[in-house]
Design an enzyme around this catalytic site. Structure first.
Site, PDB file in Angstrom:
ATOM      1  N   GLY A 125      10.162  -5.671   0.745  1.00  8.74           N
ATOM      2  CA  GLY A 125      10.221  -4.646  -0.290  1.00  8.74           C
ATOM      3  C   GLY A 125       9.564  -3.375   0.186  1.00  8.74           C
ATOM      4  O   GLY A 125      10.166  -2.546   0.841  1.00  8.74           O
ATOM      5  N   GLU A 162       2.749   3.895  -4.547  1.00 10.82           N
ATOM      6  CA  GLU A 162       3.550   4.845  -3.776  1.00 10.82           C
ATOM      7  C   GLU A 162       4.595   4.129  -2.938  1.00 10.82           C
ATOM      8  O   GLU A 162       5.644   4.674  -2.638  1.00 10.82           O
ATOM      9  CB  GLU A 162       2.664   5.626  -2.813  1.00 10.82           C
ATOM     10  CG  GLU A 162       1.677   6.529  -3.466  1.00 10.82           C
ATOM     11  CD  GLU A 162       0.712   7.045  -2.421  1.00 10.82           C
ATOM     12  OE1 GLU A 162       0.982   8.113  -1.856  1.00 10.82           O
ATOM     13  OE2 GLU A 162      -0.277   6.341  -2.153  1.00 10.82           O
ATOM     14  N   PHE A 163       4.257   2.929  -2.480  1.00  7.58           N
ATOM     15  CA  PHE A 163       5.119   2.262  -1.504  1.00  7.58           C
ATOM     16  C   PHE A 163       5.607   0.885  -1.950  1.00  7.58           C
ATOM     17  O   PHE A 163       6.613   0.407  -1.460  1.00  7.58           O
ATOM     18  CB  PHE A 163       4.379   2.109  -0.166  1.00  7.58           C
ATOM     19  CG  PHE A 163       3.816   3.408   0.334  1.00  7.58           C
ATOM     20  CD1 PHE A 163       4.662   4.403   0.808  1.00  7.58           C
ATOM     21  CD2 PHE A 163       2.456   3.657   0.292  1.00  7.58           C
ATOM     22  CE1 PHE A 163       4.149   5.621   1.247  1.00  7.58           C
ATOM     23  CE2 PHE A 163       1.940   4.867   0.726  1.00  7.58           C
ATOM     24  CZ  PHE A 163       2.782   5.860   1.209  1.00  7.58           C
ATOM     25  N   ALA A 168       1.922  -8.958  -9.505  1.00  7.59           N
ATOM     26  CA  ALA A 168       1.099  -7.764  -9.324  1.00  7.59           C
ATOM     27  C   ALA A 168       0.359  -7.374 -10.601  1.00  7.59           C
ATOM     28  O   ALA A 168       0.681  -7.847 -11.688  1.00  7.59           O
ATOM     29  CB  ALA A 168       1.979  -6.605  -8.872  1.00  7.59           C
ATOM     30  N   LEU A 223      11.503 -18.582  -2.517  1.00  4.88           N
ATOM     31  CA  LEU A 223      12.609 -19.209  -3.244  1.00  4.88           C
ATOM     32  C   LEU A 223      13.874 -18.371  -3.244  1.00  4.88           C
ATOM     33  O   LEU A 223      14.971 -18.899  -3.405  1.00  4.88           O
ATOM     34  CB  LEU A 223      12.196 -19.472  -4.700  1.00  4.88           C
ATOM     35  CG  LEU A 223      11.001 -20.401  -4.924  1.00  4.88           C
ATOM     36  CD1 LEU A 223      10.689 -20.505  -6.406  1.00  4.88           C
ATOM     37  CD2 LEU A 223      11.272 -21.772  -4.340  1.00  4.88           C
ATOM     38  N   TYR A 248     -13.211  -6.327  -6.766  1.00  3.45           N
ATOM     39  CA  TYR A 248     -12.709  -5.901  -5.462  1.00  3.45           C
ATOM     40  C   TYR A 248     -13.862  -5.769  -4.497  1.00  3.45           C
ATOM     41  O   TYR A 248     -14.879  -5.176  -4.840  1.00  3.45           O
ATOM     42  CB  TYR A 248     -12.115  -4.499  -5.627  1.00  3.45           C
ATOM     43  CG  TYR A 248     -10.671  -4.394  -5.254  1.00  3.45           C
ATOM     44  CD1 TYR A 248      -9.687  -4.593  -6.202  1.00  3.45           C
ATOM     45  CD2 TYR A 248     -10.292  -4.068  -3.954  1.00  3.45           C
ATOM     46  CE1 TYR A 248      -8.357  -4.483  -5.859  1.00  3.45           C
ATOM     47  CE2 TYR A 248      -8.960  -3.961  -3.614  1.00  3.45           C
ATOM     48  CZ  TYR A 248      -7.993  -4.172  -4.571  1.00  3.45           C
ATOM     49  OH  TYR A 248      -6.679  -4.067  -4.232  1.00  3.45           O
TER      50      TYR A 248
END
Lengths: 686, 630
Positions: free
Chosen positions: B208, B278-279, B290, B343, B550
């Site tokens: 992706g 952005e990507f 996500a 999958l 994080y």
């Protein structure tokens, strides 16, 4: 094994130990008052949240743990939560320390005075202090001193004050609280008080553990407690108690702190203040209850010379690195951490292993004085002579020669021996005899234990007027006192000695036979000596290594051979354990011959003591060792028999009864005596 | 709709574009409309949207082949030793960052004299020639779907952005890479490719946006079949917008900023803004579960997805309706979400959309220490009044953020800064080495935002928090986009690092932060790292029952013979520490191959068995052979 991290036996000769500094020296040359009032600014834990003793208490009472337990107790007992809370706060009040610098300064002043008269020197390894200071800064620290005297914890705080190290809070037994005023003084110098037993009391346990954890986690102060739980009356290290160790490791295991550092501290006394008190206690002569007036009376000891003290601060041990790979900390992920839970099996065995390792670390750094070796030799001679019916002592010259031999042997075994090499050995021996003149008699260059009646120098007159039992006891006091010094060296010799005994009792020289025999003895005595659980093979290998290294043994493919010069070493080593061997045998015999159906645990010691006294008086030739009168030995042998299943407890009407498997006890006795091969005993155990 | 309101919408759209969506400064088509584009492969030549692709097939034309982001954008230390951010795309672009050098040298013990430059270009000899399945290639040709076995194209799709991957590329080292790259243009193209792959037994790895940080894109070295990288980047159209139901049906290859840009033009947004937006692509979000910065308002991907179409070796899986919730057994979306390309390929997604917010406001709060900050976040979560985003940086990160302040143009601002600093440290008595800062982003009606803002600041005040201005907040969020570029700068000077994340129950937040940071420092010391590492964390998301944390970790590797190995050992230890402290294996990065070893303990044996049996049914020949997850 956790033990490995703490203790590894490659060549014990190569053990590196720090040098000592005498802290009394400076005190003798400068003002005590100035010292007591000097500026004290210790380095603290980097993550410390500053708080007072009273804030600590409220933190504990407001903790999630306490909330949970209070609610639980209130549900179970039907009391209102407020009442339970009040109860909790009263318990905490009774428990909590209130460390005050002024009190510490008071102690600094008075203790200096006392120490200067009592002791020649108090030696501390300063490198250890440095390491401790570093550790305190980085992690919460737990101090684990050995426990041989009431003085231990005052001494610890005294030393830390002297070196400007953070003062610890100390877990102390409730019995101190009985002493008016002194209890409060101790509290103000950092002691907090725990009841001796509170088995099922959830609230008490929660308060106590939360209190300790709160102090530890917040870096309030180093937490100090005695791993052995109580003062060792025999100078042997005691089997560690796990309760507090569990508590202080818990914050790490639950991730509440990154790490906890545990610092074993070895305090060795050249002469223990409580020397004969202990012997009396072991013989069942009741101990005076701790009281202020008792303490006051004890001041007469101030006129005596107690030699020097050595305090060795060991390498800080990181609980994190100990637990690495042994404990799965994820087990706390699924239940809120404040809900009290029984620790998992891995944690239980981890804490147990660590505890043994830490006690061994304490033993390792115990300083042995020449007297310890001399006492060991004198005891053996005493028993040999007694067997031979002689009453003459050993010649001073011969004693010195043997002491030098033993000095070299113990050094090879890695003992931390303080033998002044610049002084001729004969002087070393005679000066230690002088210091312990209460225990030995030197007469015409012959040395023997002072077991003759204390009334006068072996005169015939008063001898007859004393009851035989009393005479027996007073002799036993001397023997037990002496044995307590020999015991200081036991940790050095115990493994080779067990091997020596195993070779002696094994039916053949086959390696496997010897190992079986070793493993049986080791198992039998694992309540008596500090033998790490599950380390049989390791211990065997260490013993073999030491005996081979010193040329006492040789190994062929299949067999164990004693060398020409090895015989005397082995004889010395195995007779070191003989008193214990005989003690266990006699307890077995008692259980077979005299134990009634209704014998309770409480009655056990008095009954066995009576049995032994009877035999000692009737047939002194058969029972050679008065040490078998030691209640410590008797308790340990009972514990061993319980552990092996030869004796078990059964709920009686009022108390628990001791039930005896006589067949098994009999076979254990015979195996101990070398009459039965070890396999049989192993079968009997099943 | 009145033309008036539509121009209004466009105005808002433009305003919003300036603020977010990657801080791009490129021109915006003013005449864009909602498009119902047809698949190009079906013969339509009038596809307007094809002109505006953000990501071309040859990604290397605009993106770095061995680092993060755009070719024209990077940090560098200029001749004066001052840090500069090049290009024109970001707010920070073209600015001087005076304090960075000092911070950089001080924190890492790095020096401008010791450079560790990357190999400038890829030597194609480093790339193994492709293993081609001729029969597959022949049939692929006949479908007309574009493909390539150019070395650069292949290398670009053989990696994500894990440290070891980028480090190897900088050294010009290339391992196993895909043998062919194909660019399907629509769902049907994907169906054909998957059919062919099954027929010829080739391995398919969906690609992706290439922003993976879990080694998910790494080709399994043991794979002997021809590996085909299925690049979805050309499937980037919004197929329809349903304003009645507030949903949009979108091709899965679209990247985040493009999706927002296109929706904004119609006055809508998804509100899904992962840091990589952005990507990273929509399909990638679905495949990894996500999470977006503004999930407090819009939800995470699992909350946003209404319908998914995925092409598997067994055929296409999708639900038969577009309903908001169903009770029809286990939700099949949850087999798809987080499947990490094992999958099938996600081709089309129906997502919830929202009208664009009328008002946005940044904010920040300074706390005397991290503990207070966490307590405040916990309270905010408890009262369920979290703003669109709320993040708490620890002290080290606060200092780091400070070092990234661009040169101020006016004396007045620098005076104000000084005054602020004085007030906080001297007047309020905050210890500069302990204080920490929370950044906030509010979104919605103007009035509600202001009300909400007050509520949050009131809570903060209870925990000793002081409002510290919009600027600090805004800068905090901007850093999200530039921090990845900073790693490349570090790597030019012997500094390597990475971030990783976890989620953890509230009662564990402080413990996990402390312990993981300390573990990193200890491990670095044990592994012979000369200079104490940067080890810092922030709490980036709040939930009812916990938070997302994080960690950032970087160190100077001079003197180490195998820095990447040391790095990996430390990261491994840090992950063990996270798990031991009750943290999750991942909050949103996914498992990939990097964290596979902990899957069993994470989801239990039975859980593993379930996943495996699904895989066995859906893809018995392991066509989707990236070997992620299980």
């Amino acid at each position: 094994m956790a033990v490995n991290a703490l203790y590894s036996h490659r060549d014990p000769m190569l053990k590196k130990r720090d040098d000592f500094e005498d802290i009394l020296e400076e005190r003798r040359n400068s003002s005590d008052l100035k010292y007591a009032l000097r500026c004290y600014t210790p380095v603290l834990y980097k993550g410390v949240t500053p708080c007072t003793s009273s804030m600590l208490k409220s933190m504990v009472l407001q903790s999630d743990q306490l909330h949970y337990v209070i609610n639980q107790v209130s549900k179970e007992t039907g009391k209102a939560t407020d009442d339970v809370k009040e109860e909790a706060s009263a318990i905490l009040e009774e428990m909590a320390q209130c460390l005050q610098l002024s009190t510490v300064r008071f102690f600094a002043f008075t203790l200096t005075k006392a120490f200067k008269t009592l002791f020649r020197s108090i030696c501390v390894n300063e490198d250890g202090i440095q390491r401790l200071q570093q550790a305190i800064q980085e992690h919460p620290v737990v101090l684990l001193p050995s426990h041989r005297s009431y003085m231990d914890f005052l001494l610890m705080s005294y030393i830390l004050y002297t070196y400007d190290v953070a003062l610890p809070v100390i877990a102390a037994g409730m019995d101190f609280m009985g002493m008016k005023f002194v209890g409060e003084m101790l509290r103000m110098s950092g002691a907090f008080f725990i009841r001796r037993s509170f088995g099922g009391d959830k609230l008490y346990w929660a308060l106590f553990s939360e209190y300790v954890k709160t102090m530890l986690k917040n870096g309030f102060a180093p937490v100090e407690f005695f791993l052995e739980g109580t003062r060792s009356r025999t100078s042997k290290s005691l089997t560690p108690k796990l309760g507090l160790l569990n508590i202080v490791m818990d914050p790490f295991l639950k991730g509440e702190v990154f790490d906890v550092n545990v610092v074993p501290v070895s305090i060795s006394y050249e002469r223990v203040l409580e020397e004969t008190l202990y012997a009396r206690e072991l013989l069942g002569i009741p101990k005076p209850k701790e009281s202020t007036s008792g303490l006051f009376k004890a001041r007469k000891i101030l006129s005596e010379d107690f030699g020097s003290i050595h305090v060795y601060f060991g390498q800080p041990v990181s609980v994190r690195s100990l637990a690495q790979g042994k404990v799965n900390r994820c087990q706390f992920n699924l239940v809120p951490r404040h809900i009290p839970r029984r620790p998992g099996e891995d944690i239980a065995s981890f804490v147990n292993d660590s505890a043994y390792g830490l006690v061994r670390a304490q033993e390792e750094n115990m300083v042995l004085k020449p007297w310890v070796l001399v006492a060991s030799l004198l005891l053996q001679h005493h028993h040999q002579n007694q067997a031979a019916g002689q009453k003459r002592g050993i010649a001073l010259g011969e004693l010195t020669a043997q002491a030098v031999w033993l000095r070299d042997l113990s050094r090879q075994y890695g003992a931390f021996l303080h033998w002044p090499d610049h002084i001729p050995p004969s002087e070393v021996v005679s000066s230690s005899l002088t210091l312990h003149r209460g225990l030995v008699r030197v007469c015409e260059e012959k040395v023997q234990l002072a077991v003759e009646q204390a009334g006068g120098p072996a005169g015939p007159g008063p001898h007859s007027s004393v009851a035989p039992e009393e005479e027996l006891l007073s002799q036993a006091v001397i023997v037990l006192s002496c044995a307590s010094y020999r015991n200081q060296a036991l940790h050095v010799f115990v493994r080779p000695a067990l091997l020596a005994l195993a070779i002696h009792t094994a039916s053949s020289n086959q390696k496997q036979e010897v190992f079986n025999s070793f493993s049986f003895l080791r198992n039998m005595f694992s309540n008596e000596f500090i033998l790490c659980p599950g380390a049989t093979v390791q211990d065997f290998e260490e013993a073999c290594y030491l005996l081979v290294k010193t040329g006492a043994l040789q190994f062929t493919q299949q067999e164990v051979l004693v060398t020409e010069r090895g015989h005397s070493t082995l004889a010395f080593l195995s007779s070191m354990l003989d008193p214990f061997l005989q003690g266990y045998q006699v307890v077995c015999r008692f259980l077979c011959e005299e134990a009634t159906e209704t014998l309770t645990e409480k009655q056990f010691i008095p009954a066995v003591r009576k049995f032994i006294k009877k035999h000692l008086l009737a047939d002194p030739g058969r029972l050679r060792y008065m040490e078998v009168l030691s209640s410590d030995l008797q308790k340990n042998s009972l514990a061993a028999l319980l552990r092996l299943g030869a004796v078990w407890k059964m709920k009686g009407v009022e108390q628990e009864m001791l039930k005896v498997n006589k067949v098994m006890v009999n076979s254990l006795e015979d195996t101990l005596g070398g009459k039965l091969p070890t396999q049989k005993a192993a079968v009997a155990r099943l | 709709m009145a033309s008036n309101s539509s121009s209004d919408r466009q105005r808002i759209a433009q305003q919003r574009l300036r603020i977010i969506a990657g801080h791009l400064q490129g021109p915006v088509d003013s005449d864009s409309t909602i498009l119902a584009a047809e698949c190009k492969a079906q013969g339509s030549k009038t596809d307007v949207s094809s002109e505006r692709k953000t990501v071309p097939r040859r990604r290397q034309e605009i993106l770095k082949w061995n680092g993060w982001g755009y070719n024209d954008t990077r940090f560098l230390f200029n001749k004066k030793g001052q840090a500069e951010f090049t290009g024109k795309r970001y707010r920070l672009s073209g600015m001087i960052i005076p304090a960075l050098q000092n911070w950089f040298e001080g924190t890492f013990g790095a020096s401008m004299q010791h450079k560790s430059p990357a190999m400038p270009i890829l030597t194609s000899s480093a790339v193994q020639p492709p293993t081609l399945n001729e029969a597959f290639v022949d049939e692929l040709k006949s479908t007309g779907i574009p493909f390539s076995h150019d070395a650069e194209d292949r290398v670009f799709r053989g990696h994500g952005h894990c440290l070891h991957e980028v480090f190897a590329l900088r050294e010009g080292k290339v391992g196993r890479v895909p043998d062919i790259v194909v660019w399907p243009n629509c769902h049907n193209d994907v169906v054909k490719i998957v059919e062919l792959a099954c027929k010829h037994n080739v391995c398919l790895i969906p690609y992706g946006g290439g922003t993976s940080v879990s080694s998910a894109l790494e080709c399994p070295p043991e794979e002997t079949r021809c590996i085909v990288s299925l690049d979805t980047s050309q499937m980037n159209r919004i197929l329809w917008i349903d304003e009645k139901n507030l949903t949009a049906h979108v091709e899965a290859g679209i990247v985040g900023q493009e999706l927002e840009r296109l929706l904004n033009e119609s006055g809508y947004c998804t509100g899904h803004e992962p840091d990589s937006m952005e990507f990273s692509s929509l399909g990638g979000w679905v495949a990894t579960r996500a999470s977006g910065m503004k999930k407090n308002i819009y939800g995470n991907i699992e909350d946003l997805v209404v319908h998914v179409k995925m092409v598997t070796p067994q055929g296409v899986i999708e639900k038969g309706c577009q309903c908001p919730r169903m009770s029809t057994g286990p939700d099949i979306h949850h087999f798809i979400m987080g499947s990490e390309g094992t999958l099938g390929v996600v081709t089309e997604v129906t997502m919830k959309i929202r009208p664009m917010p009328e008002y946005q406001k940044y904010g920040s709060v300074v706390f005397p220490n991290f503990e207070q900050g966490v307590a405040c976040l916990r309270e905010v979560a408890k009262q369920r009044c979290a703003p669109a985003s709320i993040r708490l940086m620890d002290n080290e990160q606060f200092k780091f953020g400070h070092a990234l302040k661009p040169q101020v143009s006016s004396i007045f601002t620098s005076f104000l800064d000084g005054l602020k600093k004085f007030y906080i440290t001297k007047f309020k008595g905050f210890d500069p080495d302990r204080l920490c800062v929370a950044t906030l982003l509010f979104e919605g009606d103007r009035e509600k935002v202001l009300q909400h803002e007050k509520q949050v600041y009131d809570i903060a005040a209870k925990f000793g928090g002081l409002a510290a201005g919009e600027d600090n907040g805004q800068r905090g969020y901007m850093l999200t986009f530039v921090i990845a570029y900073l790693r490349d700068l570090g790597m030019d000077y012997y500094v390597i690092g990475e971030s990783f994340e976890t989620s953890v129950p509230w009662d564990r937040v402080l413990d996990i932060c402390r312990n993981v940071k300390a573990r990193i420092i200890q491990e670095c010391k044990d592994k012979g790292v000369q200079f104490s590492p940067l080890s810092t964390c922030r709490v980036t998301q709040t939930y009812d029952a916990g938070a997302c944390v994080y960690f950032y970790f970087a160190f100077n590797y001079r003197g180490l013979s195998d820095p990447v190995h040391v790095y990996e050992q430390v990261e491994h230890a840090a992950r063990e520490e996270i798990l031991a402290n009750g943290g999750s294996l991942s909050h949103h990065h996914g498992v990939g191959k990097l964290r596979k070893e902990w899957m069993r303990e994470t989801i239990s044996d039975v859980g593993m068995g379930m996943l495996k049996s699904v895989k066995n049914y859906v893809d018995p020949k392991n066509i989707f052979g990236n070997r992620n997850l299980i």
